[in-house]
Design a protein around this motif. Structure first.
Motif, PDB file in Angstrom:
ATOM      1  N   ALA A  40       0.780  -1.181   0.096  1.00  0.00           N
ATOM      2  CA  ALA A  40      -0.033   0.039  -0.059  1.00  0.00           C
ATOM      3  C   ALA A  40       0.804   1.160  -0.162  1.00  0.00           C
ATOM      4  O   ALA A  40       2.079   1.235   0.411  1.00  0.00           O
ATOM      5  N   SER A  41       0.260   2.282  -0.316  1.00  0.00           N
ATOM      6  CA  SER A  41       0.838   3.495  -0.380  1.00  0.00           C
ATOM      7  C   SER A  41       1.608   3.913   1.149  1.00  0.00           C
ATOM      8  O   SER A  41       0.865   3.928   2.054  1.00  0.00           O
ATOM      9  N   TRP A  67       0.201  -0.584  -4.596  1.00  0.00           N
ATOM     10  CA  TRP A  67      -1.193  -0.073  -4.869  1.00  0.00           C
ATOM     11  C   TRP A  67      -1.151   1.361  -4.615  1.00  0.00           C
ATOM     12  O   TRP A  67      -0.511   1.897  -3.638  1.00  0.00           O
ATOM     13  N   GLU A 113      -2.424   5.388  -4.143  1.00  0.00           N
ATOM     14  CA  GLU A 113      -3.029   6.111  -3.166  1.00  0.00           C
ATOM     15  C   GLU A 113      -4.176   6.733  -3.764  1.00  0.00           C
ATOM     16  O   GLU A 113      -3.960   7.653  -5.026  1.00  0.00           O
ATOM     17  N   GLU A 119      -9.762   2.487  -8.271  1.00  0.00           N
ATOM     18  CA  GLU A 119      -9.933   1.345  -7.696  1.00  0.00           C
ATOM     19  C   GLU A 119      -9.980   0.073  -8.462  1.00  0.00           C
ATOM     20  O   GLU A 119      -9.299  -0.758  -8.689  1.00  0.00           O
ATOM     21  N   PHE A 133      -0.419  -8.766   1.556  1.00  0.00           N
ATOM     22  CA  PHE A 133      -0.608  -7.296   1.254  1.00  0.00           C
ATOM     23  C   PHE A 133      -0.029  -6.376   2.544  1.00  0.00           C
ATOM     24  O   PHE A 133      -0.296  -6.823   3.499  1.00  0.00           O
ATOM     25  N   ALA A 164       0.220  -3.622   4.409  1.00  0.00           N
ATOM     26  CA  ALA A 164      -0.619  -2.238   4.645  1.00  0.00           C
ATOM     27  C   ALA A 164       0.102  -1.284   5.301  1.00  0.00           C
ATOM     28  O   ALA A 164       1.155  -1.499   6.053  1.00  0.00           O
ATOM     29  N   GLU A 217      -7.937  -0.419   3.647  1.00  0.00           N
ATOM     30  CA  GLU A 217      -6.501  -1.416   3.419  1.00  0.00           C
ATOM     31  C   GLU A 217      -7.153  -2.898   3.365  1.00  0.00           C
ATOM     32  O   GLU A 217      -6.652  -3.601   2.556  1.00  0.00           O
ATOM     33  N   VAL A 245      -9.268  -4.024   0.120  1.00  0.00           N
ATOM     34  CA  VAL A 245      -8.271  -4.078  -0.704  1.00  0.00           C
ATOM     35  C   VAL A 245      -7.585  -5.382  -0.624  1.00  0.00           C
ATOM     36  O   VAL A 245      -7.692  -6.253  -1.627  1.00  0.00           O
ATOM     37  N   ALA A 246      -7.095  -5.649   0.558  1.00  0.00           N
ATOM     38  CA  ALA A 246      -6.266  -7.036   0.508  1.00  0.00           C
ATOM     39  C   ALA A 246      -7.155  -8.238   0.348  1.00  0.00           C
ATOM     40  O   ALA A 246      -7.001  -9.257  -0.300  1.00  0.00           O
TER      41      ALA A 246
END
Length: 202
Positions: free
Chosen positions: A125-126, A151, A153, A162, A186, A188, A195, A198-199
């Motif tokens: 993630a960002s 992933w 932001e 998305e 993932f 995070a 998050e 998304v995962a």
């Protein structure tokens, strides 16, 4: 009255020409491949039709078999996942601690039929890129193939971004050889609900 008849000498060239044409036609027919027979039409599979109908029609006593009707899912769907649980382990050192690939591989249950994980696919993630790179490096040190993804932001209302990001990363995973024996990680940044969603989708 007498009919006029052409002499034989006049008919001979025409007869020879006709015979030659017939011979050429017979040769072309002999050289032509036999016509392809159309495949026999397969009779409709009654069982397959009934099977598909059971999923395309509303569940009724006519479309569900007796053993399906007895399943808990068809009686009380909410009872199947009434109390779900997810096993996890805590990394010593807090949220910012680095995750070691050896520990992660050892404590993660293997997929059915697999003796080891075939590869790692790490989505960062960002703001979590450094920890993702450290995890990939520790995996490569063990001789395990690791692929990294980022992933982006996104704003809360950026639904198109998305959607595009989900399919882009999933497509890259498939192109990189991800299979059912791969481990998806993932990483995070904060571990918030967005998050985690998304995962789960990935």
């Amino acid at each position: 009255p007498s009919a006029s008849v052409a002499p034989c000498s006049a008919l001979a060239p025409r007869a020879a020409h006709i015979a030659f044409r017939l011979m050429r036609i017979s040769e072309s027919l002999a050289e032509a491949p036999p016509p392809r027979a159309s495949p026999p039409r397969r009779p409709a599979d009654v069982k397959t039709r009934q099977f598909c109908a059971a999923y395309s029609l509303p569940p009724t006593s006519d479309t569900l078999r007796a053993d399906d009707q007895a399943m808990l899912f068809h009686q009380r769907p909410e009872a199947v996942l009434a109390d779900p649980s997810v096993p996890y382990f805590q990394v010593p050192g807090g949220a910012g601690a680095a995750v070691d690939a050896a520990e992660l591989l050892a404590k993660t249950p293997l997929p059915k039929g697999a003796s080891e994980f075939s590869s790692l696919h790490i989505v960062a993630a960002s703001g979590a890129a450094p920890r993702a790179r450290a995890l990939a490096s520790s995996a490569e040190a063990l001789g395990k193939r690791a692929c990294a993804y980022a992933w982006p932001e996104l704003q809360a209302e950026d639904v198109d971004g998305e959607y595009e990001s989900l399919f882009r990363i999933a497509s890259h995973m498939i192109l990189n050889g991800a299979d059912r024996a791969s481990l998806l990680v993932f990483v995070a940044a904060e571990g918030g609900k967005a998050e985690m969603a998304v995962a789960a989708i990935l």
